[in-house]
Design an enzyme around this catalytic site. Sequence first.
Site, PDB file in Angstrom:
ATOM      1  N   TYR A  43     -23.605  46.274   3.799  1.00 50.52           N
ATOM      2  CA  TYR A  43     -22.590  46.870   2.936  1.00 50.52           C
ATOM      3  C   TYR A  43     -21.253  46.121   3.003  1.00 50.52           C
ATOM      4  O   TYR A  43     -20.298  46.511   2.357  1.00 50.52           O
ATOM      5  CB  TYR A  43     -22.350  48.330   3.349  1.00 50.52           C
ATOM      6  CG  TYR A  43     -21.951  48.426   4.798  1.00 50.52           C
ATOM      7  CD1 TYR A  43     -20.635  48.241   5.192  1.00 50.52           C
ATOM      8  CD2 TYR A  43     -22.901  48.633   5.785  1.00 50.52           C
ATOM      9  CE1 TYR A  43     -20.276  48.272   6.531  1.00 50.52           C
ATOM     10  CE2 TYR A  43     -22.561  48.672   7.117  1.00 50.52           C
ATOM     11  CZ  TYR A  43     -21.235  48.494   7.482  1.00 50.52           C
ATOM     12  OH  TYR A  43     -20.883  48.516   8.803  1.00 50.52           O
ATOM     13  N   GLY A  44     -21.186  45.072   3.808  1.00 52.70           N
ATOM     14  CA  GLY A  44     -19.902  44.403   4.038  1.00 52.70           C
ATOM     15  C   GLY A  44     -19.978  42.912   3.806  1.00 52.70           C
ATOM     16  O   GLY A  44     -20.430  42.446   2.765  1.00 52.70           O
TER      17      GLY A  44
ATOM     18  N   LEU B  50     -21.884  40.645   4.754  1.00 50.49           N
ATOM     19  CA  LEU B  50     -23.196  40.002   4.613  1.00 50.49           C
ATOM     20  C   LEU B  50     -23.768  40.133   3.198  1.00 50.49           C
ATOM     21  O   LEU B  50     -24.791  39.539   2.887  1.00 50.49           O
ATOM     22  CB  LEU B  50     -24.187  40.583   5.627  1.00 50.49           C
ATOM     23  CG  LEU B  50     -23.907  40.231   7.090  1.00 50.49           C
ATOM     24  CD1 LEU B  50     -24.750  41.094   8.021  1.00 50.49           C
ATOM     25  CD2 LEU B  50     -24.155  38.756   7.348  1.00 50.49           C
TER      26      LEU B  50
ATOM     27  N   GLU C  99     -23.701  41.562  14.798  1.00 46.82           N
ATOM     28  CA  GLU C  99     -23.059  42.867  14.587  1.00 46.82           C
ATOM     29  C   GLU C  99     -22.866  43.598  15.911  1.00 46.82           C
ATOM     30  O   GLU C  99     -23.063  44.801  16.007  1.00 46.82           O
ATOM     31  CB  GLU C  99     -23.910  43.707  13.624  1.00 46.82           C
ATOM     32  CG  GLU C  99     -24.168  43.067  12.280  1.00 46.82           C
ATOM     33  CD  GLU C  99     -22.966  43.062  11.354  1.00 46.82           C
ATOM     34  OE1 GLU C  99     -21.820  43.192  11.830  1.00 46.82           O
ATOM     35  OE2 GLU C  99     -23.167  42.912  10.149  1.00 46.82           O
TER      36      GLU C  99
END
Length: 157
Positions: A7-8, A10, A82
């Site tokens: 969601y970011g 990546l 992450e």
Amino acid sequence: MTHIFVYGTLMKGQPNHYRMFDKANGEAEFLASACTTQKYPLVIATQFNVPFLLNDPGQGHHIQGEIYRVDQRMLKFLDEFEDMYQRTLVQLEVKGTQSRADGGEERLEPGNLTEAYGYTKVQYPPEWRSLPTYERYDTSGDHGLRYVTREERGSRI
């Protein structure tokens, strides 16, 4: 193979997307765009403007992102990359898919419900709860909080 929800940084068009297709990290295949069925707070925090999905279901927005199928090597890479997050199973609604010219057996159809692992922040400073929340992350968004890459962070020391 494991399904991962990103969601970011990546996602396609974002600063770390290239890492999803670096063969040294493993294999990844884009399956579909999706959004969370539950609301979550997506905030941008730290001096590096990092997007964080706070593990606080019921607050915030239905988060838009992408589902990838990854092999064990890519999963291990993502877990290390992450490292500030916890891998958490999230429920998703499929929004759009990539057509599979190879006739692959896996197919996610728009409107279907599925689940994938997303990287969420379980422990965070209490002041993050008062930060603005977003439905979709974009480093070039109206928020004006451009993500500072890991490479750029090294040059700021």
